[in-house]
Design an enzyme around this catalytic site. Structure first.
Site, short mmCIF file in Angstrom:
data_model
loop_
_atom_site.label_atom_id
_atom_site.label_comp_id
_atom_site.label_asym_id
_atom_site.label_seq_id
_atom_site.Cartn_x
_atom_site.Cartn_y
_atom_site.Cartn_z
CE1 TYR A 135 41.23 45.93 42.26
CE2 TYR A 135 43.00 45.34 44.35
CZ TYR A 135 41.73 45.90 43.61
OH TYR A 135 40.73 46.88 44.62
CE LYS A 187 30.34 51.59 31.63
NZ LYS A 187 29.04 52.39 31.86
CG ASP A 220 26.88 52.38 34.46
OD1 ASP A 220 26.81 51.02 34.20
OD2 ASP A 220 26.74 53.19 33.63
CG ASP A 244 37.96 47.23 45.77
OD1 ASP A 244 38.20 46.92 46.91
OD2 ASP A 244 38.40 48.32 45.56
CG ASP A 248 34.19 49.40 50.32
OD1 ASP A 248 34.90 48.17 50.61
OD2 ASP A 248 34.94 50.39 50.57
#
Ligand code: IPM
Ligand code: MN
Length: 350
Positions: A135, A187, A220, A244, A248
């Site tokens: 970001y 990750k 994941d 982020d 959701d």
């Protein structure tokens, strides 16, 4: 007397914030704390008129506030990215709100798309790093517009930034005092530099928290488990981009964007509270959007300000309003008007 800056913003922002303020007023007259509200008109409309998204002078004013309450930014006539970067991200960065705290809690009475899962299973919190990572906006183009174009966007991780986020997450897990488990969502199997730093920092800081169970999961897999076994999670700490995305997913399993709220926190400075949803321009001014997310954000603001009693009252009022299942659908389909939901919460408070 709390000085609260209110930024209603665009689209449905003003109408959901209005309900949130109604709730704050109701609980303030009940418990006795005082607020001074300062409203700012930053958003698409003002940007289109003046060319200015968020002037630096406003930042100086906002730094003097006790908290910021934000509706939504995003305008159909403004190119994507301008208001997001110029207002929302600028506030997060300039006020150094390095934590984005996003509870994922399914209240009894609310619908979840997860089959066979209920409120006992869906109750965790995501601690999202909020000032670095992908970001930050470090990057650039070479040979732009040619077939040989190169576009680079750096994932910036500082030891200081990672450590303060991880430390916050350990502290939060300790005071939350539920499963006492902190999951690092990364990750590290591919991002062998960036997320190696996260892993090492997590292990080091974790030594100071012997009572907290340390858990590691790749992003994941976290997505899969949030659907299959959400009850495994207590607190998840993660980088800006992954935070982020997974929030959701978190929002939909807790009933949708109609209820998901977040806090942008600078523990040493000024924090900002907002519904996670966007400005939904096509519903603006129609009195059909459920303001529950904005009300939940207001509740988080009270908790952050240390108004424990008031935040508890609002939380109970929210739970009570949802419990009978009449609002199990928090989308526009519930049939409830924006103002009716606010009234319902206020009645519960009284
Ligand atoms: C969020 C939003 C923002 C983000 C956008 C609007 C810049 O999606 O708060 O999650 O990506 O952080
Ligand atoms: Mn988002």
């Amino acid at each position: 007397m709390y000085k609260i800056a209110v930024l209603p913003g665009d689209g449905i922002g003003p109408e959901v914030v209005r309900e949130g303020l109604k709730v704050l007023e109701a609980v303030s007259s009940k418990t006795g704390f005082k607020m001074h509200i300062e409203t700012y008109d930053f958003g698409g409309q003002r940007y289109l008129k003046t060319g200015e998204a968020l002037p630096d002078s406003a930042l100086d004013e906002l730094k003097q506030m006790d908290a910021i309450y934000l509706g939504a930014v995003g305008h159909p006539d403004v190119e994507p990215g301008i208001l997001e970067k110029g207002i929302l991200l600028k506030l997060r960065f300039e006020l150094d709100q390095y934590i984005n705290l996003r509870p994922v809690k399914l209240y009894p009475g609310v619908w979840t798309p997860l089959k066979d899962k209920g409120p006992d299973d869906i109750d965790f919190v995501v601690v999202r790093e909020n000032t670095e990572g992908l970001y930050l906006g470090v990057g650039g183009f070479a040979k732009k517009g040619t077939p040989d174009e190169i576009a680079v966007q750096e994932m910036v991780n500082t030891r200081k930034g990672v450590e303060r986020c991880i430390r916050y997450a350990f502290e939060y897990t300790t005071t939350r005092n539920k499963k006492k488990k902190l999951t690092l969502c990364d990750k590290a199997n591919v991002l062998t530099y960036s997320h190696d730093l996260w892993r090492r920092t997590f292990a080091e800081v974790g030594k100071e928290y012997p009572d907290i169970k340390k858990d590691y999961a790749f992003v994941d897999a976290v997505c899969m488990w949030m659907v299959k076994n959400p009850e495994w999670f207590d607190v998840i700490v993660t980088c800006n981009m992954f935070g982020d995305i997974i929030t959701d997913l978190g929002a939909i399993i807790q009933g949708g964007m109609g209820i998901a709220a977040g806090a942008n926190i600078n523990p040493e400075g000024v924090s900002m509270f907002e519904p996670i949803h966007g400005s939904a321009p096509k519903y603006a001014g129609k009195n059909v959007i459920n303001p529950m997310a904005a009300i939940c954000a207001a509740q988080m603001m009270l908790a952050h300000l240390g108004e424990k009693k008031a935040s508890g009252i609002v939380e109970e009022a929210i739970a009570k309003a949802l419990a009978d299942g009449k609002m199990k659908d928090l989308s526009t389909k519930s049939g409830l008007k924006t103002t009716e939901v606010g009234d319902l919460i206020i009645n519960n408070i009284k």
